[in-house]
Design an enzyme around this catalytic site. Sequence first.
Site, PDB file in Angstrom:
ATOM      1  N   ASP A   1       0.800  -1.220   0.000  1.00  0.00           N
ATOM      2  CA  ASP A   1       0.000   0.000   0.000  1.00  0.00           C
ATOM      3  C   ASP A   1       0.836   1.274   0.000  1.00  0.00           C
ATOM      4  OD1 ASP A   1      -2.561  -0.962  -0.273  1.00  0.00           O
ATOM      5  OD2 ASP A   1      -2.794  -1.365   1.862  1.00  0.00           O
TER       6      ASP A   1
ATOM      7  N   ASP B   1      -7.224  -4.423  -4.191  1.00  0.00           N
ATOM      8  CA  ASP B   1      -6.914  -3.030  -3.849  1.00  0.00           C
ATOM      9  C   ASP B   1      -5.610  -2.562  -4.498  1.00  0.00           C
ATOM     10  OD1 ASP B   1      -8.036  -4.804  -1.984  1.00  0.00           O
ATOM     11  OD2 ASP B   1      -7.836  -3.426  -0.324  1.00  0.00           O
TER      12      ASP B   1
HETATM   13  N1  GLY Z   1      -7.204  -1.312   1.047  1.00  0.00           N
HETATM   14  C1  GLY Z   1      -7.867  -1.796   2.199  1.00  0.00           C
HETATM   15  C2  GLY Z   1      -9.308  -1.525   2.227  1.00  0.00           C
HETATM   16  O1  GLY Z   1      -9.925  -1.157   1.240  1.00  0.00           O
HETATM   17  O2  GLY Z   1      -9.888  -1.688   3.285  1.00  0.00           O
END
Ligand code: GLY
Length: 356
Positions: A72, A134
């Site tokens: 992330d 994600d």
């Molecule tokens: N990227 C983690 C979420 O969407 O909770």
Amino acid sequence: MEAVGDGIPDHADSTGVYRFRRSDWWTSGFYPGMLWIFYDMTKDECYKTTAWQRDVEMEPWLLHPEGGMNHDVGFQFLPTAVIKHTLTGDEEARRRGLAAANYLAARFNPAGGFLRAWNQGPDGQPVAGWAIIDCLMNLPLLFWAGRQTGDPRYAQIAVRHADTFLQYGMREDGSVSHILSFDPSTGAFLESLGGQGFAADSAWSRGAAWALYGFLLAYKNTGDPRYLEASRRAADFFLSHLPEDGVPYWDFRLPSLQGEPRDSSAAAIAASGLLDLAEAAPAAQQKTYQDAAEWMLQSLTENYAVWDRPGFGPILTGATGNRPLGHHVDCSLIFGDYYYVEAMAKAEGWKNRIFG
Ligand code: GLY
């Protein structure tokens, strides 16, 4: 800004008081990202000054294997270092953005063609073979690094990851699962997992929003029409499964909606992605996506936003973080606010982009 100070806002319950996290947490870029948008739109120095140190504070975690950073870093460094460099030309911010891109590239599994998501699973299990939907939103960090350096390897990795999700992650109907599990040694696909969704074969609504927006970003960075088609399929699935007020429940395939919470963050992410999809889609579809985005933003504004409670920090209520684990259910989440702000900025004519 007064309420947040030096904190890193993440979520809030119905009191509207933001709870803070450490700067390695995946949401640490969203508050500064809003400030950089405000700065870009108004040129008011107070936003720049307040956002300035955020990428500086995050950088040490890139060298800290026990910290919480993972794939992330795109969510963290695109709305801080990269936009800071774009708007101010700061060379140190460029260096940090490239360091984050190298960190992300190093998570690539060449056998399976995916970027490893997390460092450990929700139950502490080893997850070297897990990739999640994600992560499509993190790929623009690699595309940006490729443009900055002229090195094609960044885009090669990003494209392999996007292709892996096209092959294994998107179903015929345009829905997606959260997690793909591979054998990390051979790269063989093993199974889909529900993750933050209801089940392996359900349709986590925020995952659908990440797919809609993330595949569009892959298209904008490559011009490959397969990604535009994937974004449109995700968008059509998302829009055709919305309830009357345009804000989804946390999963599109729940056995019963009784007592189940919405996820306003999914609506905000999707609305922002739809505004860009409206520009990229064939002419005949553009109005559909533009109207849908505006309808969702109007509903968020009228039904989920808090405008009249002094001291209530967040903008949106009705967001759900991780329903299966019971984390942050029916609350306010900083990324819901970020994508709401981003979408409203686009609707107001803001032209720079943070996520590509
Ligand atoms: N990227 C983690 C979420 O969407 O909770």
